[in-house]
Scaffold this active site. Structure first.
Site, mmCIF file in Angstrom:
data_model
loop_
_atom_site.group_PDB
_atom_site.id
_atom_site.type_symbol
_atom_site.label_atom_id
_atom_site.label_comp_id
_atom_site.label_asym_id
_atom_site.label_seq_id
_atom_site.Cartn_x
_atom_site.Cartn_y
_atom_site.Cartn_z
ATOM 1 N N GLY A 640 0.893 -1.288 -0.130
ATOM 2 C CA GLY A 640 0.137 0.206 0.292
ATOM 3 C C GLY A 640 0.539 1.115 0.264
ATOM 4 N N GLY A 643 -0.157 9.292 1.163
ATOM 5 C CA GLY A 643 0.913 10.523 1.415
ATOM 6 C C GLY A 643 1.808 10.446 2.143
ATOM 7 N N GLY A 645 3.922 7.434 2.578
ATOM 8 C CA GLY A 645 5.113 6.834 2.166
ATOM 9 C C GLY A 645 4.166 5.929 1.751
ATOM 10 N N VAL A 647 4.337 1.232 1.990
ATOM 11 C CA VAL A 647 4.107 0.669 3.413
ATOM 12 C C VAL A 647 4.628 -1.381 2.928
ATOM 13 C CG1 VAL A 647 2.582 -1.137 5.445
ATOM 14 C CG2 VAL A 647 2.227 2.111 4.314
ATOM 15 N N LYS A 661 6.135 1.368 7.564
ATOM 16 C CA LYS A 661 5.290 1.992 6.995
ATOM 17 C C LYS A 661 6.650 2.717 6.909
ATOM 18 C CE LYS A 661 3.393 5.670 9.280
ATOM 19 N NZ LYS A 661 2.705 6.455 9.898
ATOM 20 N N ASP A 757 -8.555 11.526 14.073
ATOM 21 C CA ASP A 757 -8.278 11.005 12.627
ATOM 22 C C ASP A 757 -9.349 9.387 12.338
ATOM 23 O OD1 ASP A 757 -8.722 11.361 10.048
ATOM 24 O OD2 ASP A 757 -6.032 10.214 9.740
#
Length: 960
Positions: A640, A643, A645, A647, A661, A757
């Site tokens: 994946g 924004g 970077g 994974v 990540k 979030d």
């Protein structure tokens, strides 16, 4: 979400999401060709016979039909041809800031029956406003301000029952304000419109009493600087939704209606420069009033009213020449928000005593031409500008006090540099706040009713800058930075300031970039912080488009070319030599700076010294280790991106799966911030929160290593991407697990953490579909680490559109209740299977609108996700809906805590005969393994996360 966000998405997203090029409809092509023939300076992409297929700048198509034209600040010259009527599918027309577009609007504009947005701000159109505009039944935005339109306001505008925004200000309109009769419509029929902006015209006659009624939704009534006469109608007091009232600079007479204090939501009210008479109106109860100006009227002589001191929100009181008399009570200056008292040319006497004043806000007391005989202040308020010129206290011989002279107090604010040194730029380039040379897009921001008067408080402008940038980033506009400068008040008390918008990634904008930025400002997609009030942008023509030569001579000679080539070669050789030496020196400096700035440089394995973080179980991986565990960050292990970077999946020597990540260069945090995040996450240990295994801060890399959660995110499961079917029982268990994780962060973590979030893409599902809260990139530690007590904190707004707490956005005060709001949205997402904002509809509003507790399934049957199992009994659905709606209450104080939400969901499961502590997957039949569907891994930090302080809800976007 409101329809205005959908409008912006039409412009900003369809342009890049249109599928295969389609041949443009013949009528549409002929219309565009006709416009091209009468316009100079059209974008250079306007070539060929297929505007939709070849994507002409400023043109958006749906299939083969033109649906949007946005050409702000292009320097267009010419007139608007009647051939535009051929664009029968056109929804948006924005030609703003083209000051050489002239002539009258064609009557044929009334044929554009699907038009929703007609935006012609600051052009030079003239003549009457066509009556045919009243037949555009889909119109929501009519912005014709700052032109040269004349004649009367067409009564037919009253037919626009979907109109949200009406701005006809700054023209030459005459006649009366039209209201309906038995045979004709009028503006009183616009009960859904929220903005009447009619200032700076030549309107005459009375303000019709019929114009206002209790059923209206108006928030702005701006009628300033006209020639209106007669009295202020008492019906104005019926419109309790009003927030801004400007009736100043007219010829109004008679007393102010006594019921005007019914307008308890009004924050700015301007009644100055009229001929109002009678007693001074009593505004007791108007607790939101911040700015009050009743200057230059002929009210009866009266002492300073005591109710002035009850207006706790008041920042500015302007009462010049209003026949006030007596002594100003000292307790008035104790109002905590007071910034300015301007009461020149009255009959105040006695001692001016400001010893009770609040030194945090108060900036100006102007009492020129009164009868004040003494002045008393307390130490420490020297920054307050007091002007007592032409009072007895200043008329004694030899008086030299500072308050006996008038000093200019104009702000010279300009956006500060962002920790860099301004660049020396070539030609007409300007150095940006990020010290990059570029050609900015420029213009004037004009705020028509700001709530503050202290222009020397730079905090206001910093908040505005952040709001602008966050709005530009959220809408993915190519903006690197903005510069605000020279804030000042004009003769109409408008706040005006210069704006420069700098391009991202290059030194100038292209045509599409200017089109989109201009539209965001002309259509009020950008919503400024509430203290700035309604605004209008006056954009300049952009002269330095990418691919266009900078203004200069086109003439040259062969001799010049030869000389230039030789000189250029010599310079290049010298530059290469210099670059080598420079690079070597910079390398040495960089190595030294890296060593000094690395917050991990002093870490020691067995000690806790200096800057060493107190980690609980998090491991420090080397770059080589993680490269080995991820098979050299191979493409096959790339699970994946976002924004932040990429994974990668990894495998430890123990066989444990991990998710790595890896930050890309442009998104890395500062070293100290990265260290702080690691310390925070290493303290978080709960079965419903994703665990941090370790980190890497090696070779200039920033990587976080998490436990691997195999079944993707809740968002992916709800969308069907993972192949997992979430029936009603599983959804209850997912909600409970996520609620427990959040309750742990709020109530048991040390220090407590607000996630900031929460959304379905940040709730992960393990192998048994247990929910785990993930992604702490925006999280905020809160309160006292020893007591665990949560308090609010004022902070830059961050979150994701659709999930964000409106109260947090409006106040910038973050509390744990902001997470509760976001979780409530997730609960509604579990019910409906829909994203929070889908096809322009906001799930919170949709559920509240459809809700009827007296009907089966609360009347929500059509909104419920079909895969939820509607053919079975949905035990506890009513209570689940009740909890979700409590979570999304407008006021945070009305929302439950996450601990209370956990108990409510546990009770729902108990009532349904289920065990709240059983694993999710064990409650139902087996499910499809997500790995079979090659689902993306959820450690993807989606593009809809953003730092935000200005665009939610966007101006001209109806509140959520």
């Amino acid at each position: 979400m409101g329809s205005r966000i959908l409008v912006f998405l039409v412009v900003a997203l369809i342009q890049v999401c249109t599928t295969t090029p389609a041949v443009t409809n013949n009528d549409d092509f002929n219309a565009l060709k006709a416009l091209k023939d009468v316009w100079d300076n059209v974008p250079p992409t306007w070539v060929g016979a297929d505007p939709c297929g070849s994507r002409w700048d400023g043109i958006v198509c749906t299939n083969s039909r033109v649906t949007s034209i946005t050409l702000a600040s292009m320097g267009l010259k010419g007139t608007l041809s009647g051939d535009i009527s051929l664009l029968s599918e056109l929804q948006i027309l924005d030609l703003s800031y083209n000051t050489e577009l002239t002539g009258s609007l064609p009557l044929a504009i009334g044929d554009l029956k699907k038009l929703t947005n007609l935006i012609l701000v600051r052009c030079r159109f003239s003549g009457p406003i066509p009556d045919a505009i009243g037949s555009l039944s889909q119109l929501t935005d009519l912005s014709l301000n700052s032109n040269r339109f004349s004649g009367s306001i067409p009564p037919s505008l009253g037919n626009l029952d979907k109109l949200f925004w009406l701005d006809l200000a700054d023209n030459m309109l005459t006649g009366t304000i039209p209201v309906s009769t038995g045979t004709t419509p009028g503006l009183d029929l616009l009960v859904h419109t929220k903005h009447f902006h009619l200032g700076f015209n030549q309107l005459t006659g009375q303000i019709p009493p019929k114009l206002f009624s209790s059923g209206m939704n108006l928030i702005h009534v701006l009628l300033e600087s006209n020639k209106l006469t007669g009295s202020i109608p008492s019906t104005l007091g019926l419109v309790k939704s009003l927030e801004v009232v400007r009736l100043d600079n007219n010829s109004l007479t008679g007393p102010v209606p006594s019921n005007i204090n019914n307008l308890t939501s009004v924050s700015e009210m301007f009644l100055s420069n009229n001929g109002l008479t009678g007693p001074l109106p009593n505004l007791t109860g108007m607790d939101h009033l911040t700015y009050l100006d009743m200057s230059n009227n002929t009210f009866g002589a009266t002492d300073f009213p005591p109710w002035f001191s009850t207006l706790q929100s008041l920042t500015t009181l302007v009462m010049e020449k209003t026949q006030l008399q007596g002594q100003i009570p000292s307790d008035f200056f104790s109002l905590s928000n007071l910034q300015t008292l301007d009461a020149r040319n009255n009959k105040f006497n006695g001692t001016l005593d400001i010893r009770t004043s609040s030194i945090n806000q108060l900036s100006l007391i102007d009492l020129r031409e009164n009868q004040i005989s003494a002045f008393t202040e307390r130490p420490g308020i020297e920054k307050v500008g007091v002007i007592l010129v032409d009072n007895p206290v200043c008329q004694e011989t030899g008086v030299t006090e500072s308050y006996c002279s008038v000093s200019q107090n104009e702000s010279s604010y300009s956006t500060p540099l962002n920790n860099c040194v301004a660049s020396s730029c070539f030609a007409n380039q300007i150095s940006s706040p990020n010290c990059k040379c570029a050609f900015p897009y420029t213009g004037l921001l004009q705020f028509r009713a700001p709530s503050f008067s202290n222009l020397g408080n730079d905090t206001y402008y910093t908040v505005l800058e952040q709001s602008l940038m966050n709005s530009f980033k959220f809408h993915q506009l190519p903006v690197d930075s903005v510069n605000l400068s020279h804030p000042r008040k004009d003769s109409s008390t408008y706040l005006v300031m210069n704006l420069q918008v700098f391009p991202f990634g290059q030194d100038r904008f292209n045509w599409t970039g200017i089109s989109r930025i201009g539209f965001a400002l002309s259509n009020q997609i950008f919503k400024p912080p509430s203290q700035f009030g309604p605004f209008v942008f006056h954009g300049d023509t952009y002269l330095n488009f990418a691919g266009k030569e900078v203004t200069g001579s086109n003439k040259s000679s062969n001799t010049g070319v030869i000389i230039g080539a030789v000189a250029g070669g010599s310079v290049l050789l010298l530059l290469l030599l210099g670059a080598g030496l420079y690079a070597h020196r910079q390398k040495k400096r960089a190595e030294k700076a890296t060593e000094q700035n690395n917050p991990f440089a002093q870490w020691e394995s067995n000690k806790s010294i200096g800057g060493v973080p107190q980690l609980k179980g998090a491991r420090n991986f080397s770059f080589e280790e993680l490269r080995k565990y991820s098979n050299n960050f191979s493409e096959t292990n790339d699970i994946g991106s976002g924004g932040y970077g990429n994974v990668y999946r990894g495998v430890l020597p123990t066989g444990e799966l991990i998710a790595i990540k890896r930050a890309q260069q442009g998104s890395m945090q500062g070293g100290l911030e990265f260290k702080t995040e690691i310390e925070l996450l290493s303290r978080v240990h709960h079965k419903n929160v994703v665990s941090l295994i370790g980190f890497c801060f090696d070779r200039g890399e920033q990587m976080l290593v998490y436990e691997f959660v195999p079944n993707g995110s809740l968002m992916e499961s709800l969308s069907g991407k993972t192949g997992i079917r979430l029936d009603w029982v599983r959804r209850l268990k997912v909600a409970l697990g996520a609620a427990r994780g959040l309750a742990y962060l709020h109530e048991l973590a040390n220090p407590p953490i607000i996630h900031r979030d929460i959304k379905s893409s940040n709730i992960l599902l393990d192998e048994r579909l247990n929910a785990k809260v993930a992604d702490f990139g925006l999280s905020k530690p809160m309160g006292d680490s020893e007591t665990g007590h949560l308090t609010h904190v004022t902070t830059q707004v961050k979150g994701t559109m659709g999930y964000m707490d409106p109260e947090y956005y409006m106040t910038q005060q973050l509390t744990e209740k902001s997470d509760v709001y976001s979780f409530g949205v997730v609960m509604l997402e579990l019910l409906t299977g829909k994203r929070p904002i889908e096809k322009g509809k906001y799930v919170v509003r949709e559920v509240k609108t459809a809700l009827d507790r007296a009907k089966y399934l609360y009347n929500l049957g059509e909104l419920l996700d079909s895969s939820i199992g509607l053919d079975t009994t949905l035990k506890g659905l009513d209570k689940f809906v009740d909890v979700a709606l409590k979570c999304v209450e407008e006021n945070g104080s009305d929302r439950p805590t996450m601990g209370e939400v956990v108990k409510e969901i546990e009770n729902i499961l108990h009532l349904a005969g289920l065990n709240p502590n059983a694993d999710s997957a064990s409650t139902s039949a087996s499910y499809d393994d997500a790995s079979k569907g090659n689902a993306k891994h959820p450690y993807i930090f989606s593009k809809d996360a953003f730092d935000y302080s200005g665009d939610f809800p966007a101006s001209k976007v109806e509140p959520l």
